[in-house]
Design a protein around this motif. Structure first.
Motif, PDB file in Angstrom:
ATOM      1  N   THR A 178       0.765  -1.029   0.063  1.00 59.17           N
ATOM      2  CA  THR A 178      -0.196  -0.089   0.340  1.00 59.17           C
ATOM      3  C   THR A 178       0.972   0.814  -0.016  1.00 59.17           C
ATOM      4  O   THR A 178       0.716   2.090  -0.717  1.00 59.17           O
ATOM      5  N   LEU A 179       1.880   1.587   0.830  1.00 56.05           N
ATOM      6  CA  LEU A 179       3.098   2.433   1.121  1.00 56.05           C
ATOM      7  C   LEU A 179       3.826   2.285  -0.451  1.00 56.05           C
ATOM      8  O   LEU A 179       3.417   3.738  -1.169  1.00 56.05           O
ATOM      9  N   LEU A 180       4.363   2.084  -0.778  1.00 56.20           N
ATOM     10  CA  LEU A 180       4.153   1.444  -2.449  1.00 56.20           C
ATOM     11  C   LEU A 180       3.717   2.377  -3.734  1.00 56.20           C
ATOM     12  O   LEU A 180       4.259   3.431  -4.183  1.00 56.20           O
ATOM     13  N   THR A 181       2.632   1.706  -3.396  1.00 57.04           N
ATOM     14  CA  THR A 181       1.375   2.164  -3.717  1.00 57.04           C
ATOM     15  C   THR A 181       0.886   3.419  -3.757  1.00 57.04           C
ATOM     16  O   THR A 181       0.240   4.408  -5.483  1.00 57.04           O
ATOM     17  N   ALA A 182       1.112   4.107  -2.820  1.00 58.20           N
ATOM     18  CA  ALA A 182       1.125   5.174  -2.243  1.00 58.20           C
ATOM     19  C   ALA A 182       2.050   5.628  -3.132  1.00 58.20           C
ATOM     20  O   ALA A 182       1.756   7.552  -2.990  1.00 58.20           O
ATOM     21  N   LEU A 183       2.789   6.003  -3.145  1.00 56.19           N
ATOM     22  CA  LEU A 183       4.364   6.681  -2.931  1.00 56.19           C
ATOM     23  C   LEU A 183       4.179   8.324  -3.981  1.00 56.19           C
ATOM     24  O   LEU A 183       4.424   9.096  -3.279  1.00 56.19           O
ATOM     25  N   GLY A 184       3.649   8.010  -4.934  1.00 61.37           N
ATOM     26  CA  GLY A 184       3.546   8.370  -5.927  1.00 61.37           C
ATOM     27  C   GLY A 184       2.870   9.898  -5.916  1.00 61.37           C
ATOM     28  O   GLY A 184       2.912  10.837  -5.765  1.00 61.37           O
ATOM     29  N   THR A 185       1.932   9.655  -5.454  1.00 58.44           N
ATOM     30  CA  THR A 185       0.211  10.450  -4.446  1.00 58.44           C
ATOM     31  C   THR A 185       1.025  10.928  -3.796  1.00 58.44           C
ATOM     32  O   THR A 185       0.971  12.724  -3.202  1.00 58.44           O
ATOM     33  N   ILE A 186       1.658   9.934  -2.675  1.00 59.29           N
ATOM     34  CA  ILE A 186       2.454  11.186  -1.386  1.00 59.29           C
ATOM     35  C   ILE A 186       2.846  12.368  -2.034  1.00 59.29           C
ATOM     36  O   ILE A 186       3.450  12.765  -1.403  1.00 59.29           O
ATOM     37  N   LEU A 187       4.160  11.933  -2.886  1.00 56.07           N
ATOM     38  CA  LEU A 187       4.891  13.083  -3.548  1.00 56.07           C
ATOM     39  C   LEU A 187       4.217  14.267  -4.344  1.00 56.07           C
ATOM     40  O   LEU A 187       4.647  15.326  -3.750  1.00 56.07           O
ATOM     41  N   GLY A 188       3.189  13.858  -4.972  1.00 59.78           N
ATOM     42  CA  GLY A 188       2.309  14.652  -5.517  1.00 59.78           C
ATOM     43  C   GLY A 188       2.053  15.863  -4.939  1.00 59.78           C
ATOM     44  O   GLY A 188       2.014  16.882  -4.656  1.00 59.78           O
TER      45      GLY A 188
END
Length: 407
Positions: free
Chosen positions: A35-45
């Motif tokens: 879940t963390l890796l999946t959401a990483l791009g959104t977290i950065l954005g």
């Protein structure tokens, strides 16, 4: 007579939203690393969005007092069509001081080319150095407009100017060349065998750094002693914050009302306009980067959700066999993707807020960020996740139950 229910009729499937939300949380919590890796791009954005907006607001709060404050209060007036004559009136300082917003103003010019006049002290012969000491004529207002810091002594004033006194102030570099370290014994410097009493030593200036290299005397004294009528004169004005644009338009009229076009005012760019241009450029760049990061995050969520759907094909087939409708499957998968985006948006907002605070503290600024930005961050994550989950959800809902059970 009451009719008995027909056991062959199946009751409609019911899948409450609360149950769907609880199951979505359970699916996400089962694989926290994924879940963390999946959401990483959104977290950065989202983090980039919050950081960019917060830093822009923080900088805006500081820029009115710190954005090139020195240049924003400096106006120079020069001859627009030099012809060897003096375009400035004798009472330049007094005329400019009457303008509202002028702190200090005065005229200055170089008396002669360096090396033409050989300065010397009382006990020495003419100075022979590889770096000649220039002689500058400046009115008291021009000296004050340079915002000097004195190492010792004082500046000459209007009394010395009016009487054309033989008095001078000397820059730190020139003082070192002449061996003058203090004025306790009233040192004298000779210019063409004429003695000038040193009133003070300038240690530093905010404007016109040539004063540190030179011997500066009143303009009336220079006009009498050296007759430097062909020297290129310039007026330096120190204004109140925000008054530079107005003074730049008024100064030529105040000095030459009969021919203002003869004078050219050099005015710094409007700090507000320049600041807004810089902020807009920076914000546009970072918003573009934030959008790119969000796009990458959406693609990551889409891919991860598609993989999740493939792995859960038997589960989806079992749900369909037990009565779950396509709408139930679509809602469940989309809800899981939206929830992943919401978590990513919340984490990104926290990271962005911390980044803004850290940068502001390191630069001794006051952190400034609008609450709406923090509230919008999870919503951006939710929307990103929802959009990313549409395609996998539709794919899962359209798969026949028999195919999923066989998979």
């Amino acid at each position: 007579m009451r009719r008995r229910p027909d056991p062959t009729i199946t009751a409609p499937s019911v899948f409450r939203r609360r149950d769907a939300l609880a199951e979505a949380f359970a699916v996400i919590a089962q694989r926290p690393v994924r879940t963390l890796l999946t959401a990483l791009g959104t977290i950065l954005g989202v983090g980039a969005f919050v950081t960019t907006t917060g830093l822009a607001e923080t900088a805006s709060a500081q820029v009115s007092s710190r954005f090139d404050a020195l240049r924003a209060t400096e106006v120079r007036v020069q001859d627009a069509a030099p012809d060897g004559t003096n375009p400035f009136p004798a009472d330049t300082d007094q005329r400019l001081q009457t303008l509202n917003g002028v702190n200090h103003a005065g005229i200055s010019y170089t008396v002669a080319d360096p090396g033409t006049i050989q300065p010397r002290t009382l006990a020495t012969r003419p100075l022979r150095t590889t770096t000649p000491i220039p002689v500058i004529a400046a009115s008291p207002g021009a000296l004050r407009a340079a915002l000097p810091t004195l190492a010792t002594g004082r500046l000459y004033d209007d009394w010395h100017q009016q009487r054309a006194e033989h008095v001078a102030v000397i820059g730190r570099v020139a003082a070192d060349q002449l061996g003058i370290t203090s004025i306790d014994r009233q040192p004298v410097v000779f210019l063409d065998d004429t003695p000038y009493v040193i009133a003070g030593i300038i240690d530093d200036v905010a404007r016109n750094p040539d004063l540190l290299l030179a011997i500066t005397i009143p303009t009336t004294t220079a006009d009498t002693q050296f007759a430097a009528t062909d020297a290129e004169r310039q007026v330096l004005i120190d204004t109140a914050p925000g008054a530079a644009q107005l003074i730049g338009s008024q100064a030529p009229l105040a000095l030459r009302p009969q021919q203002p076009d003869r004078l050219q005012a050099l005015v710094p760019p409007d700090p507000n306009t320049l600041r807004n241009q810089v902020e807009n450029d920076v914000q546009t760049l970072f918003y573009a980067l934030a959008g790119l990061a969000l796009l990458v995050g959406a693609i990551a969520i889409t891919n991860a959700t598609l993989l999740n759907v493939i792995e859960r094909r038997p589960e989806i087939g079992l749900r369909r066999a037990l009565g779950a409708t396509r709408h139930h499957i679509t809602r469940q998968i989309a809800l899981e993707a939206s929830l992943t985006g919401t978590i990513a948006g919340t984490v990104g907002a926290i990271i962005g807020l911390v980044a803004v605070v850290v940068v502001a503290i390191t630069r001794t600024w006051t952190p400034t960020i609008h609450p709406a930005v923090l509230l919008a961050a999870p919503a951006i994550g939710t929307i990103t996740g929802a959009l990313a989950g549409i395609a996998p959800a539709i794919k899962a809902a359209r798969t026949p139950p028999a195919d999923t059970l066989r998979g």
